[in-house]
Motif scaffolding. Structure first.
Motif, mmCIF file in Angstrom:
data_model
loop_
_atom_site.group_PDB
_atom_site.id
_atom_site.type_symbol
_atom_site.label_atom_id
_atom_site.label_comp_id
_atom_site.label_asym_id
_atom_site.label_seq_id
_atom_site.Cartn_x
_atom_site.Cartn_y
_atom_site.Cartn_z
ATOM 1 N N THR A 160 3.160 -65.324 -26.740
ATOM 2 C CA THR A 160 2.619 -66.391 -25.896
ATOM 3 C C THR A 160 2.075 -65.956 -24.545
ATOM 4 N N ASP A 161 2.717 -65.009 -23.873
ATOM 5 C CA ASP A 161 2.424 -64.792 -22.461
ATOM 6 C C ASP A 161 1.673 -63.519 -22.128
ATOM 7 N N SER A 162 1.423 -62.672 -23.095
ATOM 8 C CA SER A 162 0.806 -61.388 -22.765
ATOM 9 C C SER A 162 -0.687 -61.528 -22.511
ATOM 10 N N TYR A 163 -1.186 -60.855 -21.455
ATOM 11 C CA TYR A 163 -2.631 -60.786 -21.243
ATOM 12 C C TYR A 163 -3.219 -59.553 -21.906
ATOM 13 N N LEU A 164 -2.363 -58.772 -22.573
ATOM 14 C CA LEU A 164 -2.821 -57.569 -23.253
ATOM 15 C C LEU A 164 -3.343 -57.910 -24.640
ATOM 16 N N GLN A 165 -4.321 -57.152 -25.095
ATOM 17 C CA GLN A 165 -4.857 -57.323 -26.440
ATOM 18 C C GLN A 165 -4.741 -55.995 -27.183
ATOM 19 N N LEU A 166 -4.172 -56.056 -28.386
ATOM 20 C CA LEU A 166 -4.087 -54.865 -29.209
ATOM 21 C C LEU A 166 -5.327 -54.783 -30.075
ATOM 22 N N HIS A 167 -5.859 -53.574 -30.238
ATOM 23 C CA HIS A 167 -7.089 -53.386 -31.004
ATOM 24 C C HIS A 167 -6.852 -53.624 -32.495
ATOM 25 N N GLY A 168 -7.870 -54.216 -33.152
ATOM 26 C CA GLY A 168 -7.846 -54.364 -34.600
ATOM 27 C C GLY A 168 -6.638 -55.144 -35.081
ATOM 28 N N SER A 169 -5.952 -54.591 -36.083
ATOM 29 C CA SER A 169 -4.779 -55.252 -36.644
ATOM 30 C C SER A 169 -3.502 -54.850 -35.925
ATOM 31 N N GLY A 170 -3.636 -54.230 -34.764
ATOM 32 C CA GLY A 170 -2.461 -53.734 -34.048
ATOM 33 C C GLY A 170 -1.501 -54.821 -33.641
ATOM 34 N N TRP A 171 -2.038 -55.984 -33.213
ATOM 35 C CA TRP A 171 -1.133 -57.052 -32.796
ATOM 36 C C TRP A 171 -0.289 -57.553 -33.959
ATOM 37 N N GLU A 172 -0.898 -57.776 -35.113
ATOM 38 C CA GLU A 172 -0.169 -58.261 -36.278
ATOM 39 C C GLU A 172 0.973 -57.314 -36.629
ATOM 40 N N ARG A 173 0.698 -56.009 -36.631
ATOM 41 C CA ARG A 173 1.734 -55.028 -36.959
ATOM 42 C C ARG A 173 2.851 -55.048 -35.931
ATOM 43 N N ALA A 174 2.484 -55.020 -34.642
ATOM 44 C CA ALA A 174 3.493 -54.977 -33.590
ATOM 45 C C ALA A 174 4.328 -56.251 -33.563
ATOM 46 N N ALA A 175 3.678 -57.402 -33.732
ATOM 47 C CA ALA A 175 4.402 -58.665 -33.728
ATOM 48 C C ALA A 175 5.354 -58.751 -34.915
ATOM 49 N N ARG A 176 4.908 -58.287 -36.083
ATOM 50 C CA ARG A 176 5.771 -58.311 -37.261
ATOM 51 C C ARG A 176 6.967 -57.370 -37.079
ATOM 52 N N GLU A 177 6.740 -56.216 -36.461
ATOM 53 C CA GLU A 177 7.840 -55.299 -36.176
ATOM 54 C C GLU A 177 8.890 -55.973 -35.294
ATOM 55 N N HIS A 178 8.412 -56.744 -34.319
ATOM 56 C CA HIS A 178 9.353 -57.435 -33.440
ATOM 57 C C HIS A 178 10.158 -58.478 -34.204
ATOM 58 N N ARG A 222 12.141 -48.684 -33.971
ATOM 59 C CA ARG A 222 12.370 -47.303 -33.540
ATOM 60 C C ARG A 222 11.147 -46.873 -32.734
ATOM 61 N N ASP A 223 10.564 -45.762 -33.032
ATOM 62 C CA ASP A 223 9.365 -45.347 -32.301
ATOM 63 C C ASP A 223 8.161 -46.119 -32.830
ATOM 64 N N ARG A 224 7.220 -46.411 -31.942
ATOM 65 C CA ARG A 224 5.999 -47.096 -32.338
ATOM 66 C C ARG A 224 4.905 -46.783 -31.332
ATOM 67 N N ALA A 225 3.659 -46.991 -31.719
ATOM 68 C CA ALA A 225 2.504 -46.706 -30.863
ATOM 69 C C ALA A 225 1.626 -47.938 -30.779
ATOM 70 N N TYR A 226 1.135 -48.243 -29.587
ATOM 71 C CA TYR A 226 0.278 -49.391 -29.364
ATOM 72 C C TYR A 226 -1.008 -48.941 -28.690
ATOM 73 N N VAL A 227 -2.133 -49.481 -29.152
ATOM 74 C CA VAL A 227 -3.405 -49.297 -28.464
ATOM 75 C C VAL A 227 -3.743 -50.631 -27.801
ATOM 76 N N LEU A 228 -3.600 -50.689 -26.487
ATOM 77 C CA LEU A 228 -3.761 -51.916 -25.735
ATOM 78 C C LEU A 228 -5.078 -51.918 -24.982
ATOM 79 N N HIS A 229 -5.562 -53.118 -24.679
ATOM 80 C CA HIS A 229 -6.703 -53.243 -23.774
ATOM 81 C C HIS A 229 -6.197 -53.886 -22.492
ATOM 82 N N HIS A 230 -6.130 -53.098 -21.428
ATOM 83 C CA HIS A 230 -5.600 -53.554 -20.148
ATOM 84 C C HIS A 230 -6.742 -54.083 -19.292
ATOM 85 N N PRO A 231 -6.550 -55.189 -18.582
ATOM 86 C CA PRO A 231 -7.643 -55.768 -17.796
ATOM 87 C C PRO A 231 -8.113 -54.908 -16.627
ATOM 88 N N VAL A 232 -7.316 -53.941 -16.208
ATOM 89 C CA VAL A 232 -7.691 -53.096 -15.065
ATOM 90 C C VAL A 232 -8.172 -51.725 -15.508
#
Length: 275
Positions: A160-178, A222-232
């Protein structure tokens, strides 16, 4: 979230994902009334009676031996995290240690967080609440101090609150991991009313969370990698590690994020740290 219902739905979800040919059974064709294996097929694979397995799938697991649970888990092709979860939810819940408010975070942990100058660091509770953070974590993930405490959780950060965007299908994977990790916590801290309330709240708040929760993913983060798009600083690749604090009564963990040395992401972190 009733314990019997959770056990029943978990077993049904894992039985539904198997086809007869997946487990070496002959499929005689025709229309199958259920998705995946039938109860009697699963019971035969596990070497237990259909009546015994049916009681288990009805949520009546208190009197089932570890050996039967192991056999059912093997027949369902459960991995190590899923098998551990099955054993936990089939048993009576153990009393949970009481939670500790964020204001009670001991000074040593706060000092440790601030010592990570080039590493975004979070102190996370067993309800995914963000109990502590350093300045770089705020620069990367958002202004935690400005958030109401009720929304200051990893769940809210992803859904709900993140201003970050994960590239491609990265958000779906990371959210499902959570979500999968939350189910591990649910099995570990059964009877924890605050954890159950948090999950129910997220199911009501986010359709994506509710959809993923209904699929019954189970996996330890455990370990994971994220490709984020930061506004700055733009694209930012971070590698995360969750380090458990097993001797802490609140079962907190340190969530640490790092960039590859010498990479553009490390330079981006240096820029954020200097702001």
């Amino acid at each position: 979230m009733d314990d019997r219902t959770e056990l029943s739905e978990f077993l049904k979800s894992r039985r539904a994902r198997l086809r007869p040919e997946d487990v070496g059974l002959r499929d005689y064709g025709g229309v199958r009334r259920v998705a995946g294996l039938r109860r009697e097929e699963l019971a035969r694979l596990a070497g237990v009676s259909i009546a015994h397995y049916t009681r288990l799938e009805q949520g009546k697991g208190e009197a089932v031996s570890d050996e039967v649970l192991d056999a059912v888990g093997a027949a369902l092709r459960l991995d190590a995290d899923e098998s551990a979860y099955l054993h936990r939810i089939a048993r009576r819940p153990r009393p949970c240690a009481g939670g500790v408010a964020s204001s009670d975070v001991r000074p040593g942990l706060r000092y440790l967080l601030e010592s990570f100058v080039m590493t975004p660091a979070l102190l996370v509770g067993r309800h995914t609440q963000i109990l502590g953070w350093n300045r770089l974590a705020v620069a990367v993930f958002g202004d935690f101090p400005a958030l109401p405490e009720s929304r200051r959780t990893i769940s809210h950060l992803w859904f709900t609150d993140s201003y970050l965007q994960l590239h491609g299908s990265g958000w779906e994977r990371a959210a499902r991991e959570h979500v999968a990790h939350l189910r591990v916590l649910l099995g570990r801290y059964r009877g924890d009313a605050e954890l159950a309330a948090h999950i129910d709240h997220m199911r009501d708040l986010s359709g994506d969370f509710a959809r993923m929760w209904a699929e019954h993913p189970v996996a330890q983060v455990r370990d994971r990698a994220y490709v984020l798009h930061h506004p700055v600083v733009g694209e930012l690749t971070l590698h995360g590690e969750l380090i458990a604090l097993p001797d802490d009564p609140s079962c907190w963990g340190l969530d640490l994020f790092a960039a590859e040395p010498g990479s553009a992401s490390e330079q981006a972190l240096r820029k954020l740290a200097s702001l």
